[in-house]
Design a protein around this motif. Structure first.
Motif, PDB file in Angstrom:
ATOM      1  N   LEU A 279       3.482   2.101  -5.181  1.00  0.00           N
ATOM      2  CA  LEU A 279       3.070   3.211  -4.309  1.00  0.00           C
ATOM      3  C   LEU A 279       3.999   4.421  -4.397  1.00  0.00           C
ATOM      4  N   GLU A 280       5.306   4.180  -4.532  1.00  0.00           N
ATOM      5  CA  GLU A 280       6.239   5.310  -4.622  1.00  0.00           C
ATOM      6  C   GLU A 280       5.902   6.203  -5.813  1.00  0.00           C
ATOM      7  N   GLU A 281       5.622   5.576  -6.967  1.00  0.00           N
ATOM      8  CA  GLU A 281       5.282   6.353  -8.165  1.00  0.00           C
ATOM      9  C   GLU A 281       3.975   7.124  -7.947  1.00  0.00           C
ATOM     10  N   LYS A 282       2.986   6.442  -7.375  1.00  0.00           N
ATOM     11  CA  LYS A 282       1.681   7.080  -7.149  1.00  0.00           C
ATOM     12  C   LYS A 282       1.807   8.258  -6.190  1.00  0.00           C
ATOM     13  N   VAL A 283       2.583   8.065  -5.121  1.00  0.00           N
ATOM     14  CA  VAL A 283       2.772   9.139  -4.136  1.00  0.00           C
ATOM     15  C   VAL A 283       3.559  10.298  -4.748  1.00  0.00           C
ATOM     16  N   ALA A 284       4.581   9.977  -5.543  1.00  0.00           N
ATOM     17  CA  ALA A 284       5.380  11.031  -6.187  1.00  0.00           C
ATOM     18  C   ALA A 284       4.496  11.858  -7.128  1.00  0.00           C
ATOM     19  N   THR A 285       3.517  11.211  -7.753  1.00  0.00           N
ATOM     20  CA  THR A 285       2.595  11.904  -8.654  1.00  0.00           C
ATOM     21  C   THR A 285       1.570  12.734  -7.880  1.00  0.00           C
ATOM     22  N   GLU A 286       0.987  12.124  -6.854  1.00  0.00           N
ATOM     23  CA  GLU A 286      -0.076  12.794  -6.087  1.00  0.00           C
ATOM     24  C   GLU A 286       0.436  13.891  -5.155  1.00  0.00           C
ATOM     25  N   LYS A 287       1.683  13.739  -4.669  1.00  0.00           N
ATOM     26  CA  LYS A 287       2.285  14.684  -3.725  1.00  0.00           C
ATOM     27  C   LYS A 287       1.358  15.003  -2.538  1.00  0.00           C
ATOM     28  N   PRO A 288       0.949  13.976  -1.797  1.00  0.00           N
ATOM     29  CA  PRO A 288       0.055  14.236  -0.662  1.00  0.00           C
ATOM     30  C   PRO A 288       0.797  14.875   0.513  1.00  0.00           C
ATOM     31  N   ASP A 289       0.031  15.414   1.464  1.00  0.00           N
ATOM     32  CA  ASP A 289       0.609  15.986   2.680  1.00  0.00           C
ATOM     33  C   ASP A 289       0.843  14.877   3.704  1.00  0.00           C
ATOM     34  N   LEU A 290       0.144  13.756   3.509  1.00  0.00           N
ATOM     35  CA  LEU A 290       0.166  12.685   4.502  1.00  0.00           C
ATOM     36  C   LEU A 290      -0.277  11.373   3.857  1.00  0.00           C
ATOM     37  N   ILE A 291       0.221  10.258   4.388  1.00  0.00           N
ATOM     38  CA  ILE A 291      -0.207   8.932   3.936  1.00  0.00           C
ATOM     39  C   ILE A 291      -0.750   8.178   5.149  1.00  0.00           C
ATOM     40  N   VAL A 292      -1.935   7.595   5.005  1.00  0.00           N
ATOM     41  CA  VAL A 292      -2.503   6.730   6.048  1.00  0.00           C
ATOM     42  C   VAL A 292      -2.499   5.336   5.435  1.00  0.00           C
ATOM     43  N   MET A 293      -1.775   4.407   6.075  1.00  0.00           N
ATOM     44  CA  MET A 293      -1.578   3.108   5.446  1.00  0.00           C
ATOM     45  C   MET A 293      -1.818   1.934   6.385  1.00  0.00           C
ATOM     46  N   ASP A 294      -2.537   0.948   5.851  1.00  0.00           N
ATOM     47  CA  ASP A 294      -2.754  -0.310   6.547  1.00  0.00           C
ATOM     48  C   ASP A 294      -1.418  -1.039   6.625  1.00  0.00           C
ATOM     49  N   VAL A 295      -1.267  -1.948   7.607  1.00  0.00           N
ATOM     50  CA  VAL A 295      -0.039  -2.735   7.688  1.00  0.00           C
ATOM     51  C   VAL A 295      -0.219  -4.083   7.002  1.00  0.00           C
ATOM     52  N   VAL A 296      -1.301  -4.784   7.335  1.00  0.00           N
ATOM     53  CA  VAL A 296      -1.504  -6.127   6.800  1.00  0.00           C
ATOM     54  C   VAL A 296      -2.192  -6.050   5.435  1.00  0.00           C
ATOM     55  N   MET A 297      -1.388  -6.228   4.383  1.00  0.00           N
ATOM     56  CA  MET A 297      -1.907  -6.185   3.009  1.00  0.00           C
ATOM     57  C   MET A 297      -1.218  -7.278   2.205  1.00  0.00           C
ATOM     58  N   PRO A 298      -1.869  -7.752   1.143  1.00  0.00           N
ATOM     59  CA  PRO A 298      -1.210  -8.745   0.290  1.00  0.00           C
ATOM     60  C   PRO A 298      -0.036  -8.088  -0.440  1.00  0.00           C
ATOM     61  N   GLY A 299       0.940  -8.889  -0.818  1.00  0.00           N
ATOM     62  CA  GLY A 299       2.117  -8.330  -1.490  1.00  0.00           C
ATOM     63  C   GLY A 299       2.999  -7.659  -0.459  1.00  0.00           C
ATOM     64  N   ARG A 300       3.312  -6.418  -0.680  1.00  0.00           N
ATOM     65  CA  ARG A 300       4.188  -5.679   0.228  1.00  0.00           C
ATOM     66  C   ARG A 300       3.354  -5.131   1.384  1.00  0.00           C
ATOM     67  N   ASN A 301       3.718  -5.458   2.605  1.00  0.00           N
ATOM     68  CA  ASN A 301       2.928  -4.963   3.734  1.00  0.00           C
ATOM     69  C   ASN A 301       3.266  -3.506   4.057  1.00  0.00           C
TER      70      ASN A 301
END
Length: 120
Positions: A37-59
């Motif tokens: 996600l860090e790489e994707k966010v660094a590439t996309e450069k969004p103004d905001l992130i909306v993120m679920d908490v309960v996810m497989p792998g890293r929550n």
């Protein structure tokens, strides 16, 4: 218009969140998990992130903390979107650096109000 990254492992939830945000003229980029996600966010450069908490792998709590510790992403506000709605969850989210917290199931207006509050 704001660019918002949405992270949720539920396709149905992604569709709902995307629909609400696009309906309010935001551009949306979605990811089904917090993988790289860090790489994707660094590439996309969004103004905001909306993120679920309960996810497989890293929550969402872990991903939020990791994003806030990454120089490239630390200033991007994060709204955690979760079925866990008690005060301790909200507090824990804030401790990880989240800027806001909305509880599923939520109404579109609640999401947009949180987005507006966080983006100012």
């Amino acid at each position: 218009m704001s660019k918002i990254v949405v992270v949720d492992d539920s396709y149905a939830e992604l569709q709902v969140i995307e629909g609400v945000l696009k309906g309010a003229s935001h551009s949306v980029v979605s990811f089904p998990n917090s993988d790289k996600l860090e790489e994707k966010v660094a590439t996309e450069k969004p103004d905001l992130i909306v993120m679920d908490v309960v996810m497989p792998g890293r929550n969402g709590f872990q991903a939020c903390r990791d994003l806030k510790n990454d120089e490239r992403c630390k200033n991007i506000p994060i709204i955690l979107c979760t079925s866990k709605g008690n005060e301790s969850d909200k507090f824990w989210g804030q401790q990880q650096g989240a800027n806001a917290h909305i509880v599923k199931p939520f109404k579109g207006e609640e999401l947009l109000a949180a987005v507006k509050r966080v983006l100012g």
